[in-house]
Design an enzyme around this catalytic site. Structure first.
Site, PDB file in Angstrom:
ATOM      1  CG  ASP A  38     -28.743 -39.280 -33.389  1.00  0.00           C
ATOM      2  OD1 ASP A  38     -29.104 -40.291 -32.335  1.00  0.00           O
ATOM      3  OD2 ASP A  38     -29.649 -38.508 -34.058  1.00  0.00           O
ATOM      4  CG  ASP A  65     -24.390 -38.662 -24.532  1.00  0.00           C
ATOM      5  OD1 ASP A  65     -25.208 -37.780 -24.568  1.00  0.00           O
ATOM      6  OD2 ASP A  65     -25.596 -39.382 -23.691  1.00  0.00           O
ATOM      7  CE1 TYR A 156     -37.069 -29.044 -26.553  1.00  0.00           C
ATOM      8  CE2 TYR A 156     -38.811 -27.028 -27.442  1.00  0.00           C
ATOM      9  CZ  TYR A 156     -38.375 -27.907 -27.857  1.00  0.00           C
ATOM     10  OH  TYR A 156     -37.618 -28.174 -29.101  1.00  0.00           O
ATOM     11  CB  THR A 190     -39.511 -33.835 -35.421  1.00  0.00           C
ATOM     12  OG1 THR A 190     -39.705 -33.968 -34.223  1.00  0.00           O
ATOM     13  CG2 THR A 190     -38.977 -32.712 -36.693  1.00  0.00           C
TER      14      THR A 190
END
Length: 259
Positions: A38, A65, A156, A190
């Protein structure tokens, strides 16, 4: 207790929070050896430390990344060396931003595509040579937005549509090596979801809430990562899923009913 993932060597991106953290916990509980990656380093390390004390499997953390090819390739190579091989790649890392289609600027569009599309491209390609000899599984993360669109989330939606198409093509090309490639399309709460909603106008938020109530038959709201998604993630990373490939699997309370 049956350890469905005992001995499985797994790399997980986006493991610091939300779906990634829940998946990591479930994999350790199922006996896997897992490297989590992460860009949220403190959270990532904390999740790994907590998981290591709560299950028979084991976990490590590496910074990565995924939008940067060199960094992604080096991290995958380091993870494979640490695990002694690779059986499963689970690519969850992604970003989500909301805005009306006509107001999306280049910075917004580029951020979404750098992480969601290029990130998938980089990580899948980096894992491929490690899976080619023995076969294995790649589990990417798509979205219902990539199938049917999402008001207030055009960039998105476009990025996840690209991930779905990429994954189906890789499933066809890499099947000859015994590599399966599938996508999960979750409707799971989330922290990133809350961040997306925070960018909505009151009108967009009201529209989104009406949509959720009318389009998720099981309860009209997002599911819980530990209860509703983690068992599916364990199965998809297990040998039991070896004859499933090129699929988009909705885990969303019935919101996306594919035919």
């Amino acid at each position: 207790m049956v350890l469905m993932l005992e001995g499985r060597r797994i790399i997980l991106t986006g493991g610091a929070r939300g779906i990634g953290a829940a998946t990591l916990r479930a994999y350790v509980a199922a006996g896997a050896r897992i490297v989590s990656m992460d860009v949220l380093h403190d959270l990532g390390r904390s999740v790994v430390e907590q998981a290591n004390g709560a299950g028979p499997g084991s976990a490590w953390y590496l910074p990565c990344d995924v939008s940067k090819r060199g960094e992604a390739t080096a991290a995958i190579d380091d993870a494979v060396a640490l695990l002694g091989g690779l059986d499963v790649l689970v690519h969850i890392a992604g970003v989500e931003r909301g805005a009306p289609a006509e107001l999306i600027d280049d910075d917004h569009w580029n951020l979404i595509f750098e992480v969601n599309v290029r990130g998938t491209f980089h990580v899948n390609q980096a894992a491929f040579p490690h899976l080619r000899e023995r076969g294995g599984a790649i589990i990417n993360f798509g979205s219902a937005a990539g199938v049917s669109g999402m008001a207030g989330g055009a960039a998105y939606s476009a990025s996840k549509g690209a991930v779905l198409a990429w994954s189906r093509t890789c499933a066809r090309e890499w099947a000859q090596y015994g590599i399966t490639v599938n996508c999960i399309a979750p409707a799971i709460w989330t922290p990133m979801y809350d961040e997306m909603l925070a960018a909505f106008t009151p009108e967009q938020l009201a529209e989104h809430q009406r949509y959720m109530l009318s389009h998720i038959p099981l309860g009209g709201k997002l599911g819980n990562a530990d209860r509703d998604l983690s068992p599916v993630m364990v199965f998809m990373a297990s040998q039991g899923a070896h004859f499933i490939t090129g699929q988009t699997l909705p885990v969303d309370g019935g919101g996306l009913m594919l035919t």
